[in-house]
Write a protein that holds these residues in place. Structure first.
Motif, short mmCIF file in Angstrom:
data_model
loop_
_atom_site.label_atom_id
_atom_site.label_comp_id
_atom_site.label_asym_id
_atom_site.label_seq_id
_atom_site.Cartn_x
_atom_site.Cartn_y
_atom_site.Cartn_z
N LYS A 1 0.84 -1.20 0.00
CA LYS A 1 0.00 0.00 0.00
C LYS A 1 0.87 1.25 0.00
O LYS A 1 1.82 1.36 0.78
CB LYS A 1 -0.91 0.02 1.23
CG LYS A 1 -2.08 -0.93 1.17
CD LYS A 1 -2.99 -0.73 2.37
CE LYS A 1 -4.19 -1.67 2.33
NZ LYS A 1 -5.08 -1.48 3.50
N VAL B 1 -0.35 8.63 -1.21
CA VAL B 1 0.10 9.81 -1.93
C VAL B 1 -0.59 11.03 -1.32
O VAL B 1 -1.81 11.15 -1.35
CB VAL B 1 -0.24 9.72 -3.44
CG1 VAL B 1 0.22 10.98 -4.16
CG2 VAL B 1 0.39 8.48 -4.05
N ARG C 1 -1.79 14.30 -7.90
CA ARG C 1 -2.12 13.02 -7.24
C ARG C 1 -2.50 11.96 -8.26
O ARG C 1 -2.06 10.82 -8.18
CB ARG C 1 -3.27 13.20 -6.24
CG ARG C 1 -2.91 13.84 -4.95
CD ARG C 1 -3.92 13.53 -3.85
NE ARG C 1 -5.31 13.60 -4.25
CZ ARG C 1 -6.06 14.70 -4.24
NH1 ARG C 1 -5.52 15.85 -3.84
NH2 ARG C 1 -7.33 14.66 -4.59
N LYS C 2 -3.35 12.34 -9.21
CA LYS C 2 -3.82 11.36 -10.20
C LYS C 2 -2.67 10.88 -11.08
O LYS C 2 -2.63 9.70 -11.47
CB LYS C 2 -4.94 11.96 -11.04
CG LYS C 2 -6.19 12.35 -10.27
CD LYS C 2 -6.79 11.17 -9.51
CE LYS C 2 -8.04 11.58 -8.73
NZ LYS C 2 -8.52 10.48 -7.85
N ARG D 1 -0.62 8.55 -8.99
CA ARG D 1 -1.40 7.31 -8.82
C ARG D 1 -1.29 6.44 -10.06
O ARG D 1 -1.11 5.22 -9.95
CB ARG D 1 -2.86 7.67 -8.53
CG ARG D 1 -3.71 6.43 -8.29
CD ARG D 1 -5.19 6.73 -8.19
NE ARG D 1 -5.90 5.57 -7.71
CZ ARG D 1 -6.39 5.40 -6.50
NH1 ARG D 1 -6.29 6.38 -5.61
NH2 ARG D 1 -6.99 4.28 -6.16
N SER D 2 -1.41 7.05 -11.24
CA SER D 2 -1.36 6.26 -12.49
C SER D 2 0.00 5.58 -12.65
O SER D 2 0.08 4.42 -13.08
CB SER D 2 -1.66 7.14 -13.70
OG SER D 2 -0.62 8.08 -13.92
N LEU E 1 2.03 4.67 -10.20
CA LEU E 1 2.11 3.60 -9.21
C LEU E 1 1.27 2.40 -9.62
O LEU E 1 1.67 1.24 -9.44
CB LEU E 1 1.68 4.11 -7.84
CG LEU E 1 2.63 5.12 -7.17
CD1 LEU E 1 1.94 5.80 -6.00
CD2 LEU E 1 3.90 4.43 -6.71
N GLU E 2 0.09 2.65 -10.16
CA GLU E 2 -0.79 1.54 -10.55
C GLU E 2 -0.24 0.78 -11.75
O GLU E 2 -0.52 -0.41 -11.91
CB GLU E 2 -2.20 2.07 -10.82
CG GLU E 2 -2.92 2.47 -9.53
CD GLU E 2 -4.32 3.00 -9.76
OE1 GLU E 2 -4.61 3.41 -10.92
OE2 GLU E 2 -5.11 3.04 -8.79
N GLN F 1 -1.11 -0.85 -4.53
CA GLN F 1 -2.39 -0.39 -4.00
C GLN F 1 -2.20 1.06 -3.58
O GLN F 1 -1.33 1.35 -2.76
CB GLN F 1 -2.81 -1.22 -2.80
CG GLN F 1 -2.99 -2.70 -3.07
CD GLN F 1 -3.37 -3.46 -1.81
OE1 GLN F 1 -4.20 -3.00 -1.02
NE2 GLN F 1 -2.77 -4.61 -1.59
N VAL F 2 -2.99 1.97 -4.13
CA VAL F 2 -2.75 3.40 -3.92
C VAL F 2 -3.91 4.04 -3.16
O VAL F 2 -5.08 3.82 -3.47
CB VAL F 2 -2.55 4.14 -5.26
CG1 VAL F 2 -2.16 5.61 -5.01
CG2 VAL F 2 -1.48 3.45 -6.11
N GLU G 1 -5.08 8.00 -1.56
CA GLU G 1 -4.80 9.42 -1.73
C GLU G 1 -5.20 10.22 -0.50
O GLU G 1 -6.14 9.87 0.21
CB GLU G 1 -5.54 9.97 -2.95
CG GLU G 1 -5.16 9.33 -4.26
CD GLU G 1 -5.96 9.91 -5.42
OE1 GLU G 1 -6.28 11.12 -5.38
OE2 GLU G 1 -6.29 9.16 -6.35
#
Length: 416
Positions: free
Chosen positions: A123, A126, A134-135, A138-139, A141-142, A147-148, A150
């Motif tokens: 996990k 962010v 953030r998005k 997140r993208s 990391l994914e 597992q993200v 925020e």
């Protein structure tokens, strides 16, 4: 786990297949062209695809888009370095772009797949007040299967960490309302060490001292915005690899090599600290010493391999019964200890006797068939002027009484 390698060079595909099996002990399918790859993709589900960019029947990298359309993580191998092509592929959402220079490139790819497998259970939090930032993070990391979670500022991040103690990595921006990145790191480090949680700081400020200030305040690393995909992924993976290494070293020092419960060293260090606290707070504490009955006979009759199977299953049952709330350790041979923080001797006796009865009626499955095992137990309650050795010695007196009374019983050691 199944992996697809799409590569027209037999030498490369053989090397890649060998390294993947060696590193991950997985199934690996090889396709020499796009047509063969499509057939395999229709037949099987793949964890990841490792694809050559230029195939005999797909010279323009069509295989990459086909794999990504099936929502399969894709690692691209290429024999030629093209900066524009690399940027375009990273924008498509590939995991990585690897230049086929030497054997290290293939070893890197195999280790990357191994890291992807581990990432599924990791996990990452962010913390950034910019939704766009953030998005984007997140993208990235994914793409590596993390597992993200925020958080839009430092206060929200603290609350999220409190609600999710299994978060392993915090990525935090510097400028945030209510609580900035520095303040967040300082508060986090009051509770969690570098060995428990990794932190990477981010900032778009031009202040050259920020990286040093982040690290001095407790961050493991720092990245200046804007950053390229590969630098971000390398920093994240290097940070987590270091955290994994520290975790492995801690486990080697503190866990029993066979049963994976705590070892004698950990238990004594922990309870030397706990007893001082309990002496001050006058809290309840009891300790149990358990010994598997006639364990030598198990080794002599069935062999030490079966004896190890019994020890492993016995410790698993101890963990299932007591490990969630109390401390379970193996202190030598077939002897185990359980520390019952917050329980007096009568309450711990009730739990231990229930465990004893369940063990007696539930055989342990071994390679030589089911074995009926019983346990003798001595339990003592903490006196506020005792040290760990004295408390354990009294539990040992209770254990001696249990054996003298025919075994398969729990005996309370009286305070002398």
């Amino acid at each position: 786990m199944r992996i697809l390698v799409v590569e027209d060079s037999q030498v490369v595909s053989r090397v890649m297949r060998h390294l993947l099996i060696q590193e991950l002990n997985c199934e690996v399918d090889v396709a020499p062209d796009m047509l063969s790859a499509k057939e395999l993709l229709d037949q099987h589900e793949y964890f990841v695809a490792i694809t050559d960019l230029n195939l005999p029947d797909a010279q323009e990298g069509e295989i990459v888009k086909f794999v990504l359309a099936k929502q399969i993580p894709c690692i691209v191998l290429t024999g030629s370095w093209d900066a524009e092509q690399r940027a375009r592929l990273l924008q498509l959402g590939i995991v990585d772009y690897v230049f086929k220079e030497n054997r290290f490139s293939y070893e890197y790819t195999a280790k990357l797949v191994k890291r992807l497998r581990r990432n599924q259970s990791v996990k990452v939090l962010v913390a950034d007040d910019s939704m766009v930032s953030r998005k984007f993070i997140r993208s990235l990391l994914e793409q590596h299967l993390f597992q993200v979670i925020e958080a839009d500022d430092g206060i929200s991040a603290l609350e999220t960490l409190s609600d999710n103690p299994d978060i392993k990595l915090l990525i935090t921006d510097y400028n945030m309302p209510r609580l900035d990145g520095f303040g967040l790191i300082i508060k986090v480090r009051e509770q969690l060490s570098r060995e428990e949680l990794a932190i990477i700081g981010l900032s778009s400020d031009s202040d050259e001292s920020l990286s040093a200030r982040f690290i001095k305040n407790g961050a493991n690393d720092f990245l200046q915005k804007p950053f390229v995909h590969e630098e971000f992924h390398c920093r994240v993976l290097t940070t987590l690899d270091a955290l994994d290494m520290v975790t492995r070293l801690w486990e080697q020092a503190n866990l029993d090599y066979l049963t994976n419960v705590f070892n004698r060293r950990y238990f004594f260090n922990l309870y030397e600290e706990k007893l001082n606290v309990f002496s001050q707070k006058k809290g309840a504490l009891s300790l149990a010493l358990l010994d598997i009955d006639f364990f030598k006979k198990v080794n002599d009759t069935y062999g030490h391999d079966v004896g190890d199977e019994v020890l492993i299953e016995f410790s698993n049952r101890l963990q299932q019964s007591f490990g969630q709330h109390f401390t379970v350790a193996r202190i030598g041979g077939e002897e185990f200890v359980v520390g019952f923080k917050g329980l007096n001797v009568e309450k711990s006796y009730a739990l231990l006797d229930r465990f004893r009865m369940q063990l007696e009626v539930t055989p342990i499955a071994t390679s030589k068939g089911p074995l009926n095992i019983t346990v003798s137990t001595g339990v003592s309650e903490f006196n506020f002027d005792e040290n760990v050795d004295e408390l354990l010695n009294r539990a040992d007196i209770g254990l001696y009484e249990a054996k003298a009374n025919g075994r398969n019983v729990v005996c309370i050691a009286q305070v002398s």
